[in-house]
Design a protein around this motif. Structure first.
Motif, PDB file in Angstrom:
ATOM      1  N   GLU A   4     -33.226  20.452   2.894  1.00 38.43           N
ATOM      2  CA  GLU A   4     -33.581  21.485   1.929  1.00 38.43           C
ATOM      3  C   GLU A   4     -35.061  21.814   2.090  1.00 38.43           C
ATOM      4  O   GLU A   4     -35.891  20.911   2.198  1.00 38.43           O
ATOM      5  N   ILE A   5     -35.359  23.109   2.117  1.00 32.79           N
ATOM      6  CA  ILE A   5     -36.747  23.531   2.318  1.00 32.79           C
ATOM      7  C   ILE A   5     -37.176  24.400   1.149  1.00 32.79           C
ATOM      8  O   ILE A   5     -36.660  25.509   0.964  1.00 32.79           O
ATOM      9  N   TRP A   6     -38.103  23.878   0.362  1.00 34.75           N
ATOM     10  CA  TRP A   6     -38.682  24.679  -0.719  1.00 34.75           C
ATOM     11  C   TRP A   6     -39.854  25.469  -0.154  1.00 34.75           C
ATOM     12  O   TRP A   6     -40.737  24.905   0.506  1.00 34.75           O
ATOM     13  N   SER A   7     -39.849  26.767  -0.380  1.00 31.87           N
ATOM     14  CA  SER A   7     -40.945  27.588   0.116  1.00 31.87           C
ATOM     15  C   SER A   7     -40.999  28.900  -0.660  1.00 31.87           C
ATOM     16  O   SER A   7     -40.063  29.250  -1.372  1.00 31.87           O
ATOM     17  N   ASP A   8     -42.112  29.600  -0.507  1.00 35.83           N
ATOM     18  CA  ASP A   8     -42.299  30.897  -1.152  1.00 35.83           C
ATOM     19  C   ASP A   8     -42.526  31.947  -0.071  1.00 35.83           C
ATOM     20  O   ASP A   8     -43.217  31.684   0.925  1.00 35.83           O
ATOM     21  N   VAL A   9     -41.952  33.114  -0.268  1.00 37.20           N
ATOM     22  CA  VAL A   9     -42.139  34.213   0.680  1.00 37.20           C
ATOM     23  C   VAL A   9     -43.616  34.592   0.769  1.00 37.20           C
ATOM     24  O   VAL A   9     -44.088  35.066   1.807  1.00 37.20           O
ATOM     25  N   TYR A  41     -39.291  28.692  -4.492  1.00 36.18           N
ATOM     26  CA  TYR A  41     -40.507  28.188  -5.138  1.00 36.18           C
ATOM     27  C   TYR A  41     -41.462  29.368  -5.260  1.00 36.18           C
ATOM     28  O   TYR A  41     -41.523  30.218  -4.362  1.00 36.18           O
ATOM     29  N   GLN A  42     -42.177  29.441  -6.375  1.00 38.06           N
ATOM     30  CA  GLN A  42     -43.177  30.506  -6.541  1.00 38.06           C
ATOM     31  C   GLN A  42     -44.551  29.905  -6.755  1.00 38.06           C
ATOM     32  O   GLN A  42     -44.759  29.105  -7.668  1.00 38.06           O
ATOM     33  N   LEU A  43     -45.485  30.314  -5.920  1.00 36.45           N
ATOM     34  CA  LEU A  43     -46.862  29.856  -6.071  1.00 36.45           C
ATOM     35  C   LEU A  43     -47.500  30.448  -7.315  1.00 36.45           C
ATOM     36  O   LEU A  43     -48.309  29.805  -7.984  1.00 36.45           O
ATOM     37  N   ASP A  44     -47.144  31.691  -7.657  1.00 43.26           N
ATOM     38  CA  ASP A  44     -47.695  32.342  -8.844  1.00 43.26           C
ATOM     39  C   ASP A  44     -46.616  33.188  -9.532  1.00 43.26           C
ATOM     40  O   ASP A  44     -46.474  34.376  -9.240  1.00 43.26           O
ATOM     41  N   PRO A  45     -45.853  32.567 -10.450  1.00 44.79           N
ATOM     42  CA  PRO A  45     -44.790  33.303 -11.151  1.00 44.79           C
ATOM     43  C   PRO A  45     -45.328  34.398 -12.070  1.00 44.79           C
ATOM     44  O   PRO A  45     -44.561  35.272 -12.490  1.00 44.79           O
ATOM     45  N   THR A  46     -46.627  34.378 -12.374  1.00 44.24           N
ATOM     46  CA  THR A  46     -47.200  35.345 -13.324  1.00 44.24           C
ATOM     47  C   THR A  46     -47.590  36.668 -12.664  1.00 44.24           C
ATOM     48  O   THR A  46     -48.009  37.595 -13.364  1.00 44.24           O
ATOM     49  N   LEU A  47     -47.473  36.746 -11.357  1.00 42.27           N
ATOM     50  CA  LEU A  47     -47.846  37.985 -10.667  1.00 42.27           C
ATOM     51  C   LEU A  47     -47.000  39.160 -11.161  1.00 42.27           C
ATOM     52  O   LEU A  47     -45.801  39.009 -11.397  1.00 42.27           O
TER      53      LEU A  47
END
Length: 235
Positions: A4-9, A41-47
Motif C-alpha cells: 500500500e502506498i500513501w501519497s498525494d498528487v 493522503y493530503q498534505l494540505d486539506p485546507t487548500l
C-alpha cells in the motif's frame, strides 16, 4: 504480497518515489505476485479548489517558508526528479486541492486502472501545468487513461468515493504516517520517503522471504546428506 502506498498528487517526492519503487519492483523476480494499492493522503486539506499563485508563492505565503531557501529546495527536488527521468516545471505548477483527484484514483481502482491514472495525474501536475482541481482537467486525464467521462462526472457529482478517500486519511493517522510517500508492505514493514531503489529492493526481498519461508525437504527421511560447509566436506 500486498504493498500500500500513501501519497498525494501534489507531492513532488511522491512521483520520484513512485519511479524509484517501480525500478525495484520491475527487477523483483516475484513481481507478478505483488499487488500495489494506491492510498490517499493530503498534505494540505485546507487548500481551495484553486489557488491564485505559484508553487513558490503558496509555500511562502501559506507555510511561512523562506523564499530563498525554498528556491534551493525546489532546485534540489527538480534535480532529483531529472535523475528519474521526470521533468518538473515548478514555475508552471497550478496549486489546487487534490481531494477530487484522489476520488478519481479510487474510481480508477474500481476499474483496474489506478496506476495509470495516478501516473497521469502526477505528470499532468508537475510536468504539464494542469489544474488538478479543475473538473474538465480531471475528466480529460481520466478518459485518456480509459475511464468513462460519464462515470467520472457521476463520481465527482455525488462524491461517490469521498468516504474511501477519508478512510485512507484515517488509516494513515492510525499507522502514524506523517509524511508521504509512505510504503507499507504486508502491514509489517513501512518505508518512509522516496528512498533509493536498492532500499525498496531489499524491503521487497525481506517481506517476500518472511511471507514465503523456505521449507526444507529431507529425502527418505534422512536428517542430513552429503554436503560441504565452512569446515570441509562430509565423507
Amino acid at each position: 504480497m500486498k504493498i500500500e502506498i500513501w501519497s498525494d498528487v501534489a507531492c513532488p517526492w511522491c512521483f520520484i518515489g513512485k519511479r524509484r519503487f517501480e525500478t525495484a519492483l520491475n527487477a523483483f523476480p516475484h513481481k507478478d505476485s505483488v499487488e500495489v494499492q494506491w492510498r490517499s493522503y493530503q498534505l494540505d486539506p485546507t487548500l481551495p479548489e484553486h489557488y491564485d499563485g505559484t508553487e513558490l508563492d503558496y509555500l511562502v505565503e501559506r507555510k511561512g517558508m523562506d523564499r530563498a531557501q525554498l528556491m534551493g529546495m525546489l532546485g534540489h527536488v527538480k534535480e532529483a526528479a531529472e535523475g528519474e527521468g521526470l521533468h518538473y516545471k515548478f514555475d508552471g505548477v497550478v496549486v489546487a486541492n487534490s481531494f477530487n483527484a484522489h476520488q478519481l484514483i479510487h474510481l480508477a481502482a474500481a476499474h483496474g486502472t489506478s496506476d495509470a491514472v495516478k501516473e497521469a495525474l502526477l505528470s499532468a501536475h508537475f510536468e504539464h501545468g494542469a489544474d488538478i482541481g479543475n473538473r474538465d482537467e480531471l475528466v480529460s486525464i481520466g478518459t485518456q487513461a480509459g475511464l468513462s467521462a460519464v462515470d467520472i462526472n457521476e463520481a465527482l457529482d455525488t462524491d461517490k468515493y469521498a468516504a474511501d478517500v477519508r478512510h485512507d486519511f484515517a488509516e494513515a493517522r492510525a499507522l502514524g504516517v506523517t509524511g508521504v510517500p509512505f510504503f507499507v508492505l504486508d502491514r509489517k514493514y513501512g518505508i518512509s520517503g522516496a528512498q533509493p531503489a536498492d532500499v525498496f529492493a531489499q524491503a521487497l526481498e525481506q517481506a517476500w522471504l518472511e511471507a514465503n519461508p523456505l521449507t526444507m525437504v529431507n529425502a527418505n527421511g534422512a536428517d542430513s546428506a552429503e554436503a560441504c560447509g565452512p569446515d570441509g566436506c562430509a565423507i
